[in-house]
Motif scaffolding. Structure first.
Motif, PDB file in Angstrom:
ATOM      1  N   ARG A 166       0.825  -1.205   0.000  1.00 23.64           N
ATOM      2  CA  ARG A 166       0.000   0.000   0.000  1.00 23.64           C
ATOM      3  C   ARG A 166       0.861   1.258   0.000  1.00 23.64           C
ATOM      4  NH1 ARG A 166      -3.231  -3.884  -0.197  1.00 23.64           N
ATOM      5  NH2 ARG A 166      -2.181  -3.776  -2.209  1.00 23.64           N
ATOM      6  N   ASP A 167       1.993   1.211   0.717  1.00 27.26           N
ATOM      7  CA  ASP A 167       2.903   2.358   0.707  1.00 27.26           C
ATOM      8  C   ASP A 167       3.444   2.609  -0.699  1.00 27.26           C
ATOM      9  OD1 ASP A 167       2.599   2.724   3.418  1.00 27.26           O
ATOM     10  OD2 ASP A 167       4.438   1.668   3.972  1.00 27.26           O
ATOM     11  N   VAL A 168       3.770   1.533  -1.406  1.00 26.69           N
ATOM     12  CA  VAL A 168       4.260   1.678  -2.778  1.00 26.69           C
ATOM     13  C   VAL A 168       3.168   2.270  -3.663  1.00 26.69           C
ATOM     14  CG1 VAL A 168       5.142   0.462  -4.809  1.00 26.69           C
ATOM     15  CG2 VAL A 168       5.896  -0.224  -2.529  1.00 26.69           C
ATOM     16  N   GLU A 169       1.949   1.800  -3.485  1.00 25.12           N
ATOM     17  CA  GLU A 169       0.832   2.332  -4.269  1.00 25.12           C
ATOM     18  C   GLU A 169       0.687   3.834  -4.062  1.00 25.12           C
ATOM     19  OE1 GLU A 169      -1.792  -1.797  -3.963  1.00 25.12           O
ATOM     20  OE2 GLU A 169      -2.407  -0.010  -2.858  1.00 25.12           O
ATOM     21  N   GLN A 170       0.749   4.250  -2.798  1.00 24.05           N
ATOM     22  CA  GLN A 170       0.609   5.674  -2.498  1.00 24.05           C
ATOM     23  C   GLN A 170       1.737   6.477  -3.132  1.00 24.05           C
ATOM     24  OE1 GLN A 170       1.263   7.201   1.616  1.00 24.05           O
ATOM     25  NE2 GLN A 170      -0.860   7.879   1.471  1.00 24.05           N
ATOM     26  N   ALA A 171       2.951   5.933  -3.070  1.00 28.28           N
ATOM     27  CA  ALA A 171       4.094   6.629  -3.667  1.00 28.28           C
ATOM     28  C   ALA A 171       3.926   6.767  -5.172  1.00 28.28           C
ATOM     29  CB  ALA A 171       5.383   5.883  -3.334  1.00 28.28           C
ATOM     30  N   LEU A 172       3.427   5.725  -5.830  1.00 26.59           N
ATOM     31  CA  LEU A 172       3.238   5.791  -7.277  1.00 26.59           C
ATOM     32  C   LEU A 172       2.133   6.780  -7.647  1.00 26.59           C
ATOM     33  CD1 LEU A 172       3.589   2.024  -8.321  1.00 26.59           C
ATOM     34  CD2 LEU A 172       5.283   3.856  -8.489  1.00 26.59           C
ATOM     35  N   VAL A 173       1.078   6.846  -6.826  1.00 29.69           N
ATOM     36  CA  VAL A 173       0.016   7.824  -7.068  1.00 29.69           C
ATOM     37  C   VAL A 173       0.586   9.237  -7.000  1.00 29.69           C
ATOM     38  CG1 VAL A 173      -2.073   8.873  -6.093  1.00 29.69           C
ATOM     39  CG2 VAL A 173      -1.919   6.400  -6.322  1.00 29.69           C
ATOM     40  N   VAL A 174       1.397   9.482  -5.980  1.00 25.94           N
ATOM     41  CA  VAL A 174       1.993  10.809  -5.821  1.00 25.94           C
ATOM     42  C   VAL A 174       2.880  11.147  -7.012  1.00 25.94           C
ATOM     43  CG1 VAL A 174       3.624  12.151  -4.456  1.00 25.94           C
ATOM     44  CG2 VAL A 174       1.858  10.797  -3.312  1.00 25.94           C
ATOM     45  N   ARG A 175       3.702  10.192  -7.424  1.00 26.46           N
ATOM     46  CA  ARG A 175       4.580  10.445  -8.567  1.00 26.46           C
ATOM     47  C   ARG A 175       3.771  10.691  -9.840  1.00 26.46           C
ATOM     48  NH1 ARG A 175       9.942   9.566  -7.707  1.00 26.46           N
ATOM     49  NH2 ARG A 175      10.548   8.404  -5.838  1.00 26.46           N
ATOM     50  N   ASP A 176       2.705   9.922 -10.034  1.00 32.00           N
ATOM     51  CA  ASP A 176       1.853  10.130 -11.211  1.00 32.00           C
ATOM     52  C   ASP A 176       1.254  11.524 -11.208  1.00 32.00           C
ATOM     53  OD1 ASP A 176       2.386   7.556 -11.992  1.00 32.00           O
ATOM     54  OD2 ASP A 176       0.425   6.738 -11.454  1.00 32.00           O
ATOM     55  N   GLU A 177       0.748  11.934 -10.038  1.00 32.79           N
ATOM     56  CA  GLU A 177       0.131  13.256  -9.931  1.00 32.79           C
ATOM     57  C   GLU A 177       1.163  14.357 -10.156  1.00 32.79           C
ATOM     58  OE1 GLU A 177      -2.893  14.066  -9.693  1.00 32.79           O
ATOM     59  OE2 GLU A 177      -3.938  12.235  -9.100  1.00 32.79           O
ATOM     60  N   ALA A 178       2.355  14.155  -9.602  1.00 34.63           N
ATOM     61  CA  ALA A 178       3.393  15.169  -9.767  1.00 34.63           C
ATOM     62  C   ALA A 178       3.802  15.303 -11.228  1.00 34.63           C
ATOM     63  CB  ALA A 178       4.606  14.821  -8.905  1.00 34.63           C
ATOM     64  N   ARG A 179       3.935  14.167 -11.930  1.00 34.80           N
ATOM     65  CA  ARG A 179       4.285  14.224 -13.352  1.00 34.80           C
ATOM     66  C   ARG A 179       3.201  14.939 -14.149  1.00 34.80           C
ATOM     67  NH1 ARG A 179       6.293   9.060 -12.446  1.00 34.80           N
ATOM     68  NH2 ARG A 179       4.328   8.127 -13.076  1.00 34.80           N
ATOM     69  N   GLY A 180       1.936  14.621 -13.848  1.00 34.94           N
ATOM     70  CA  GLY A 180       0.849  15.292 -14.551  1.00 34.94           C
ATOM     71  C   GLY A 180       0.830  16.778 -14.282  1.00 34.94           C
ATOM     72  N   LEU A 181       1.121  17.131 -13.038  1.00 35.57           N
ATOM     73  CA  LEU A 181       1.144  18.538 -12.652  1.00 35.57           C
ATOM     74  C   LEU A 181       2.243  19.292 -13.387  1.00 35.57           C
ATOM     75  CD1 LEU A 181       0.201  20.803 -10.763  1.00 35.57           C
ATOM     76  CD2 LEU A 181       1.697  19.867  -9.007  1.00 35.57           C
ATOM     77  N   LEU A 182       3.428  18.702 -13.425  1.00 36.01           N
ATOM     78  CA  LEU A 182       4.539  19.374 -14.094  1.00 36.01           C
ATOM     79  C   LEU A 182       4.324  19.435 -15.604  1.00 36.01           C
ATOM     80  CD1 LEU A 182       7.497  17.835 -12.066  1.00 36.01           C
ATOM     81  CD2 LEU A 182       6.590  20.157 -11.914  1.00 36.01           C
ATOM     82  N   ALA A 183       3.723  18.392 -16.164  1.00 36.91           N
ATOM     83  CA  ALA A 183       3.440  18.400 -17.601  1.00 36.91           C
ATOM     84  C   ALA A 183       2.447  19.500 -17.948  1.00 36.91           C
ATOM     85  CB  ALA A 183       2.896  17.050 -18.041  1.00 36.91           C
ATOM     86  N   ALA A 184       1.439  19.653 -17.093  1.00 37.04           N
ATOM     87  CA  ALA A 184       0.431  20.677 -17.347  1.00 37.04           C
ATOM     88  C   ALA A 184       1.013  22.074 -17.225  1.00 37.04           C
ATOM     89  CB  ALA A 184      -0.732  20.515 -16.366  1.00 37.04           C
ATOM     90  N   ALA A 185       2.084  22.185 -16.443  1.00 40.63           N
ATOM     91  CA  ALA A 185       2.679  23.506 -16.229  1.00 40.63           C
ATOM     92  C   ALA A 185       3.537  23.964 -17.397  1.00 40.63           C
ATOM     93  CB  ALA A 185       3.535  23.487 -14.961  1.00 40.63           C
ATOM     94  N   ARG A 186       3.929  23.050 -18.274  1.00 40.91           N
ATOM     95  CA  ARG A 186       4.769  23.434 -19.401  1.00 40.91           C
ATOM     96  C   ARG A 186       3.992  24.321 -20.366  1.00 40.91           C
ATOM     97  NH1 ARG A 186       6.084  17.670 -19.378  1.00 40.91           N
ATOM     98  NH2 ARG A 186       8.011  17.375 -18.207  1.00 40.91           N
ATOM     99  N   PRO A 187       4.618  25.364 -20.902  1.00 35.82           N
ATOM    100  CA  PRO A 187       3.910  26.286 -21.798  1.00 35.82           C
ATOM    101  C   PRO A 187       3.253  25.593 -22.976  1.00 35.82           C
ATOM    102  CG  PRO A 187       6.047  27.196 -21.177  1.00 35.82           C
ATOM    103  CD  PRO A 187       6.008  25.787 -20.653  1.00 35.82           C
ATOM    104  N   GLU A 188       3.930  24.565 -23.551  1.00 39.41           N
ATOM    105  CA  GLU A 188       3.356  23.937 -24.725  1.00 39.41           C
ATOM    106  C   GLU A 188       2.095  23.161 -24.383  1.00 39.41           C
ATOM    107  OE1 GLU A 188       6.889  21.333 -23.365  1.00 39.41           O
ATOM    108  OE2 GLU A 188       6.339  23.465 -23.552  1.00 39.41           O
ATOM    109  N   ALA A 189       1.958  22.757 -23.099  1.00 43.99           N
ATOM    110  CA  ALA A 189       0.775  21.990 -22.710  1.00 43.99           C
ATOM    111  C   ALA A 189      -0.463  22.870 -22.677  1.00 43.99           C
ATOM    112  CB  ALA A 189       0.991  21.352 -21.336  1.00 43.99           C
ATOM    113  N   ALA A 190      -0.237  24.166 -22.510  1.00 47.69           N
ATOM    114  CA  ALA A 190      -1.378  25.060 -22.390  1.00 47.69           C
ATOM    115  C   ALA A 190      -2.085  25.278 -23.721  1.00 47.69           C
ATOM    116  CB  ALA A 190      -0.910  26.419 -21.842  1.00 47.69           C
ATOM    117  N   GLY A 191      -1.323  25.147 -24.845  1.00 36.54           N
ATOM    118  CA  GLY A 191      -1.935  25.323 -26.160  1.00 36.54           C
ATOM    119  C   GLY A 191      -2.498  26.722 -26.293  1.00 36.54           C
ATOM    120  N   GLY A 192      -3.688  26.797 -26.859  1.00 37.62           N
ATOM    121  CA  GLY A 192      -4.288  28.095 -27.079  1.00 37.62           C
ATOM    122  C   GLY A 192      -5.132  28.577 -25.927  1.00 37.62           C
ATOM    123  N   ASP A 193      -5.327  27.724 -24.914  1.00 36.90           N
ATOM    124  CA  ASP A 193      -6.182  28.111 -23.795  1.00 36.90           C
ATOM    125  C   ASP A 193      -5.372  28.054 -22.507  1.00 36.90           C
ATOM    126  OD1 ASP A 193      -8.190  28.736 -22.099  1.00 36.90           O
ATOM    127  OD2 ASP A 193      -9.516  27.075 -22.639  1.00 36.90           O
TER     128      ASP A 193
END
Length: 276
Positions: A139-166
């Motif tokens: 369960r600890d590993v699961e939680q760690a992977l969830v956090v890493r997944d969320e962090a990657r998604g967060l950082l990806a969304a923060a990139r200028p190219e991810a924003a596109g036109g909106d």
């Protein structure tokens, strides 16, 4: 670090914890391979041979494959003679000399991402306490992977190219994810992982101004959700706090920021580099 590499690191780190928690002398594990119905055993702890390294275990086959197929823990008292599993992997298991084995799947968002194994070199039942401890490590590993997944998604969304036109909508998504990750951080028992998560959140904010305002962690948690558009009641639910407690943190943050309204507080916090 890629998602697979990060997952492998988590699996490797979990093996020592599994051995300590269960008292089992041998532990090994691996991730489900992308696009394939199998796990690849990549991490070993307490083994005396390399017989299990890089072994590909197909879903449904052997003990680990059964755990993957059922998405639940499975155990056998004597691997080589068990009638509960198929025996495609008897040779490497025998070469390592293990008998009693437990396999616990690592399940993230209803998808098996990996398997942790613990084993004895003698044939004896593994009690409920041992099985429960192994599950807790998974369960600890699961939680760690969830956090890493969320962090990657967060950082990806923060990139200028991810924003596109909106870009406005993209940044709102970033702010909501930032708030969600900050809310998750206090529930992580591993201090290193918690610090890593908060550092990832910090990457989304501007560098703090010299001599600027400093908010307490909970004040920043509350303000993060306020910035994402949440009401006090919603913030309380998200953070597991009482509504009055949320109001107290918000008032304190507003006072430090010299703000008279929630909106002014959010704006001031962004100018100070405290929020994305």
């Amino acid at each position: 670090m890629t998602a697979d590499a990060a997952g492998t690191v988590e699996i490797g780190g979990a093996l020592a914890r599994l051995r300590r928690a269960t008292g089992l002398p041998v532990a090994f594990g691996g991730l489900v391979e992308s696009g394939r119905p199998q796990i690849r055993i990549s991490e070993l702890s307490g083994t005396t041979t390399a017989a299990l390294r890089s072994l590909a275990v197909t879903s449904g086959n052997g003990l680990g494959g059964k755990a993957v197929a059922l998405a639940r823990p499975c155990a056998v008292t004597d691997y080589s003679s068990s009638r509960q599993i198929s025996h495609e992997y008897d040779v490497p298991v025998a070469a390592e000399g293990i008998r009693s084995v437990v396999a616990v799947p690592v399940v993230v968002r209803r998808r098996v991402r990996g398997v942790l194994y613990g084993a004895l070199r003698s044939a004896q039942p593994l009690g409920d306490r041992t099985l429960g401890a192994a599950v807790a490590v998974a369960r600890d590993v699961e939680q760690a992977l969830v956090v890493r997944d969320e962090a990657r998604g967060l950082l990806a969304a923060a990139r200028p190219e991810a924003a596109g036109g909106d870009q406005g909508a993209a940044w709102e998504q970033v702010r909501e994810a930032h708030a969600a990750l900050r809310a998750l951080a206090p529930r992580i028992g591993d201090p290193e992982l918690r610090a890593e998560l908060l550092a990832a959140c910090g990457l989304l904010t501007a560098p703090p101004r010299s001599g600027g305002v400093t908010l307490a962690p909970r004040e920043l948690d509350v303000l993060s959700w306020v910035a994402a558009g949440a009401t006090n009641a919603a913030v309380a639910e998200r953070l597991g706090l009482r509504a009055e407690t949320v109001k107290g943190y918000l008032r304190s943050a507003m006072r430090k920021l010299g703000a008279h309204t929630r909106g002014e507080a959010v704006t001031a916090a962004r100018r100070a580099g405290l929020l994305p």
